[in-house]
Design a protein around this motif. Structure first.
Motif, PDB file in Angstrom:
ATOM      1  N   LYS A   1     -12.852  22.635 -10.066  1.00 51.01           N
ATOM      2  CA  LYS A   1     -13.866  22.376  -9.088  1.00 51.01           C
ATOM      3  C   LYS A   1     -13.226  20.947  -8.415  1.00 51.01           C
ATOM      4  CE  LYS A   1     -18.578  20.557  -9.247  1.00 51.01           C
ATOM      5  NZ  LYS A   1     -19.854  20.317 -10.151  1.00 51.01           N
ATOM      6  N   MET A   2     -12.665  20.077  -8.977  1.00 47.65           N
ATOM      7  CA  MET A   2     -12.309  18.955  -8.391  1.00 47.65           C
ATOM      8  C   MET A   2     -11.258  19.059  -7.388  1.00 47.65           C
ATOM      9  SD  MET A   2     -14.633  16.538  -9.332  1.00 47.65           S
ATOM     10  CE  MET A   2     -13.823  15.314  -8.476  1.00 47.65           C
ATOM     11  N   TYR A   3     -10.197  20.190  -7.939  1.00 41.91           N
ATOM     12  CA  TYR A   3      -9.382  20.565  -6.803  1.00 41.91           C
ATOM     13  C   TYR A   3      -9.868  20.810  -5.472  1.00 41.91           C
ATOM     14  CZ  TYR A   3      -5.692  23.753  -4.709  1.00 41.91           C
ATOM     15  OH  TYR A   3      -4.983  23.914  -4.072  1.00 41.91           O
ATOM     16  N   TRP A   4     -10.988  21.976  -5.478  1.00 44.08           N
ATOM     17  CA  TRP A   4     -11.579  22.502  -4.445  1.00 44.08           C
ATOM     18  C   TRP A   4     -12.482  21.531  -3.601  1.00 44.08           C
ATOM     19  CZ3 TRP A   4      -9.292  26.104  -2.142  1.00 44.08           C
ATOM     20  CH2 TRP A   4      -8.762  27.363  -2.840  1.00 44.08           C
ATOM     21  N   VAL A   5     -12.931  20.658  -4.376  1.00 43.75           N
ATOM     22  CA  VAL A   5     -13.682  19.500  -3.740  1.00 43.75           C
ATOM     23  C   VAL A   5     -12.667  18.723  -2.820  1.00 43.75           C
ATOM     24  CG1 VAL A   5     -14.793  17.224  -4.191  1.00 43.75           C
ATOM     25  CG2 VAL A   5     -15.485  19.386  -5.279  1.00 43.75           C
ATOM     26  N   ALA A   6     -11.607  18.171  -3.341  1.00 39.68           N
ATOM     27  CA  ALA A   6     -10.453  17.624  -2.771  1.00 39.68           C
ATOM     28  C   ALA A   6     -10.035  18.250  -1.462  1.00 39.68           C
ATOM     29  CB  ALA A   6      -9.321  17.126  -3.599  1.00 39.68           C
ATOM     30  N   VAL A   7      -9.945  19.560  -1.732  1.00 42.70           N
ATOM     31  CA  VAL A   7      -9.404  20.385  -0.467  1.00 42.70           C
ATOM     32  C   VAL A   7     -10.448  20.362   0.669  1.00 42.70           C
ATOM     33  CG1 VAL A   7      -8.752  22.886   0.089  1.00 42.70           C
ATOM     34  CG2 VAL A   7      -7.883  21.934  -1.829  1.00 42.70           C
ATOM     35  N   THR A   8     -11.679  20.623   0.278  1.00 41.20           N
ATOM     36  CA  THR A   8     -12.718  20.628   1.198  1.00 41.20           C
ATOM     37  C   THR A   8     -12.743  19.259   2.061  1.00 41.20           C
ATOM     38  OG1 THR A   8     -13.990  22.220  -0.366  1.00 41.20           O
ATOM     39  CG2 THR A   8     -15.160  20.932   1.544  1.00 41.20           C
ATOM     40  N   LEU A   9     -13.002  18.325   1.381  1.00 45.02           N
ATOM     41  CA  LEU A   9     -12.723  16.969   1.900  1.00 45.02           C
ATOM     42  C   LEU A   9     -11.552  16.915   2.984  1.00 45.02           C
ATOM     43  CD1 LEU A   9     -13.845  14.559  -1.048  1.00 45.02           C
ATOM     44  CD2 LEU A   9     -15.365  15.297   0.896  1.00 45.02           C
ATOM     45  N   CYS A  10     -10.234  17.321   2.309  1.00 42.56           N
ATOM     46  CA  CYS A  10      -9.200  17.053   3.318  1.00 42.56           C
ATOM     47  C   CYS A  10      -9.416  18.043   4.598  1.00 42.56           C
ATOM     48  CB  CYS A  10      -7.950  17.623   2.595  1.00 42.56           C
ATOM     49  SG  CYS A  10      -7.438  16.371   1.447  1.00 42.56           S
ATOM     50  N   ILE A  11     -10.154  19.190   4.407  1.00 41.68           N
ATOM     51  CA  ILE A  11     -10.406  20.097   5.580  1.00 41.68           C
ATOM     52  C   ILE A  11     -11.190  19.225   6.428  1.00 41.68           C
ATOM     53  CG2 ILE A  11     -11.677  22.309   6.286  1.00 41.68           C
ATOM     54  CD1 ILE A  11     -10.571  23.678   3.867  1.00 41.68           C
ATOM     55  N   ILE A  12     -12.351  18.671   6.016  1.00 43.03           N
ATOM     56  CA  ILE A  12     -13.227  17.878   6.839  1.00 43.03           C
ATOM     57  C   ILE A  12     -12.392  16.969   7.537  1.00 43.03           C
ATOM     58  CG2 ILE A  12     -15.420  16.480   6.900  1.00 43.03           C
ATOM     59  CD1 ILE A  12     -16.325  18.122   4.619  1.00 43.03           C
ATOM     60  N   ALA A  13     -11.599  16.017   7.036  1.00 44.18           N
ATOM     61  CA  ALA A  13     -11.124  15.105   7.508  1.00 44.18           C
ATOM     62  C   ALA A  13      -9.968  15.527   8.662  1.00 44.18           C
ATOM     63  CB  ALA A  13     -10.435  14.246   6.439  1.00 44.18           C
ATOM     64  N   SER A  14      -9.315  16.564   8.326  1.00 43.74           N
ATOM     65  CA  SER A  14      -8.386  16.980   9.248  1.00 43.74           C
ATOM     66  C   SER A  14      -9.192  17.453  10.479  1.00 43.74           C
ATOM     67  CB  SER A  14      -7.503  18.265   8.595  1.00 43.74           C
ATOM     68  OG  SER A  14      -6.458  18.829   9.512  1.00 43.74           O
ATOM     69  N   VAL A  15     -10.122  18.362  10.407  1.00 41.06           N
ATOM     70  CA  VAL A  15     -10.681  18.949  11.485  1.00 41.06           C
ATOM     71  C   VAL A  15     -11.529  17.939  12.335  1.00 41.06           C
ATOM     72  CG1 VAL A  15     -12.615  20.767  12.423  1.00 41.06           C
ATOM     73  CG2 VAL A  15     -11.332  21.456  10.659  1.00 41.06           C
ATOM     74  N   GLY A  16     -12.154  16.931  11.540  1.00 44.50           N
ATOM     75  CA  GLY A  16     -13.224  15.870  12.237  1.00 44.50           C
ATOM     76  C   GLY A  16     -12.169  14.952  12.715  1.00 44.50           C
ATOM     77  N   GLY A  17     -11.184  14.453  12.361  1.00 46.64           N
ATOM     78  CA  GLY A  17     -10.212  13.356  12.722  1.00 46.64           C
ATOM     79  C   GLY A  17      -9.534  14.185  14.155  1.00 46.64           C
ATOM     80  N   ARG A  18      -9.063  15.212  14.094  1.00 48.23           N
ATOM     81  CA  ARG A  18      -8.137  16.032  15.019  1.00 48.23           C
ATOM     82  C   ARG A  18      -9.140  16.093  16.472  1.00 48.23           C
ATOM     83  NH1 ARG A  18      -3.828  18.570  15.482  1.00 48.23           N
ATOM     84  NH2 ARG A  18      -3.312  18.445  13.131  1.00 48.23           N
ATOM     85  N   SER A  19     -10.534  16.613  16.102  1.00 48.79           N
ATOM     86  CA  SER A  19     -11.328  16.805  16.966  1.00 48.79           C
ATOM     87  C   SER A  19     -11.599  15.566  17.890  1.00 48.79           C
ATOM     88  CB  SER A  19     -12.997  17.428  16.741  1.00 48.79           C
ATOM     89  OG  SER A  19     -12.440  18.750  15.984  1.00 48.79           O
ATOM     90  N   ALA A  20     -12.283  14.563  17.040  1.00 45.96           N
ATOM     91  CA  ALA A  20     -12.265  13.242  17.610  1.00 45.96           C
ATOM     92  C   ALA A  20     -11.092  12.713  18.471  1.00 45.96           C
ATOM     93  CB  ALA A  20     -12.826  12.333  16.726  1.00 45.96           C
ATOM     94  N   GLY A  21      -9.889  12.698  17.661  1.00 48.85           N
ATOM     95  CA  GLY A  21      -8.762  12.171  18.381  1.00 48.85           C
ATOM     96  C   GLY A  21      -8.282  12.712  19.525  1.00 48.85           C
ATOM     97  N   SER A  22      -8.579  14.090  19.836  1.00 49.83           N
ATOM     98  CA  SER A  22      -8.198  14.883  20.882  1.00 49.83           C
ATOM     99  C   SER A  22      -9.024  14.449  21.827  1.00 49.83           C
ATOM    100  CB  SER A  22      -8.206  16.419  20.640  1.00 49.83           C
ATOM    101  OG  SER A  22      -7.401  16.796  19.533  1.00 49.83           O
TER     102      SER A  22
END
Length: 354
Positions: A23-44
């Protein structure tokens, strides 16, 4: 009888620990997905906004994608002793630093190529051309980490790459103001070259994590900090040698959003890209480089719409088709990952969803 009870309790405890870990693994993966997509969108978007409002420095924009690494110092200090200090031999430490230096140089080159793409192309065209990095990542993942390519992945690669190729067909009629035809074509070429380099970097990074057998979050942050420090150094040298640093104060003065807007654009751009890198490197470490690239394609349906609202980019039929193919490709990959994860439910450690 008491022995049987204790054995039963031990089994339940082990099972609960396994489920909690998953469960904690998938929580961490989900947070990384949000950070990757959010950061890339805002940075672009902020990168395009910088050029749209009067910014002209390729090297400054290149520097912004990595200069936010000091933000990682606090979490690293709170974590205690560095992961680097735990390496058993000096030769391993030297090898690790050498690889991080090489990756930092490659990241700086990649960021510069993307900066040219940002300047010469509309956001929507740039973002969709970047989808070719998925195909490059697949090839290098096979070479470096023996990535298994399922039919879901192949379907995803074909769809997303086809969507990106469609944009190269319609190169005229949507160039940003002041960009000549030759510059527009150079923007397309530099973006594709940047995507190839990006597709090379992340499988290599996954290979490093695999060889070190260290995939903790602290290791990810430490590696990111070293790579970004080197990339920032290269970008700073480029900024100085090109002479672009001499025009920064003048550029800020003439920035259409004002000097305060100029500073805020640079600041939030640096923060956004660091957030993106944290998420992306986390996914490379916990899942795979190929999966991290697929997550990056989540920006495809986001950026063209936001670019339409913010920069008056055009959304024509080919772009719509490209967006649909990109979404379809991601869904195909995600479904394949779901099927693989179901098969791995009995395995104690989470498996890669590829």
């Amino acid at each position: 009888m008491p022995t049987m009870v204790n054995s039963h309790e031990t089994t339940n405890s082990s099972e609960n620990a396994r489920l909690h870990g998953r469960k904690m693994y998938w929580v961490a993966v989900t947070l990384c997905i949000i950070a990757s997509v959010g950061g890339r969108s805002a940075g672009s978007l902020l990168g395009r906004y910088y050029f749209h409002e009067g910014g002209h420095s390729y090297w400054l924009r290149t520097l912004l994608t990595s200069v936010g690494s000091p933000l990682l110092i606090l979490p690293l200090l709170l974590n205690g002793p560095t992961q680097y200090s735990s390496f058993p031999t000096r030769s391993l430490k030297i090898k690790y630093l050498s690889i991080c230096t090489l990756l930092g140089i490659l990241v700086a080159a990649n960021n510069f190529l993307y900066s040219l793409g940002f300047y010469y192309l509309p956001v929507s065209t740039f973002s969709l051309l970047c989808a070719t990095q998925l195909a490059f990542t697949a090839v290098f993942s096979i070479i470096f980490v023996k990535q298994r390519i399922s039919h879901y992945v192949i379907n995803s690669l074909v769809l997303i790459t086809l969507g990106a190729v469609l944009l190269g067909i319609q190169a005229k009629g949507e160039r940003p103001g002041g960009v000549k035809s030759g510059e527009y074509k150079w923007g397309i070429l530099s973006t594709i070259l940047g995507s190839a380099l990006y597709g090379f970097i992340h499988p290599l990074l996954q290979f490093v994590f695999k060889k070190l057998e260290k995939s903790s979050f602290a290791m990810v942050l430490e590696t990111q900090a070293l790579i970004c420090m080197v990339a920032s150094g290269v970008a700073a040298v480029g900024l100085m040698c090109s002479g672009e640093f001499k025009h920064i104060s003048k550029e800020a003065h003439h920035f259409r959003a004002g000097e305060r807007g100029y500073v805020l654009t640079l600041l939030w751009s640096a923060i956004s890209w660091q957030m993106c890198v944290v998420g992306t490197y986390g996914l490379v470490s916990m899942v795979s480089s190929l999966f991290s690239m697929v997550v990056s394609t989540l920006t495809l349906p986001i950026l063209p719409v936001l670019a339409l609202l913010l920069f008056d980019d055009k959304i024509n039929s080919l772009k719509v088709i490209g967006m649909v193919l990109g979404i379809w490709g991601f869904v195909s990959y995600a479904y394949g990952g779901y099927q693989e994860s179901k098969k791995a439910e009995e395995i104690p450690l989470p498996a890669s969803p590829v």
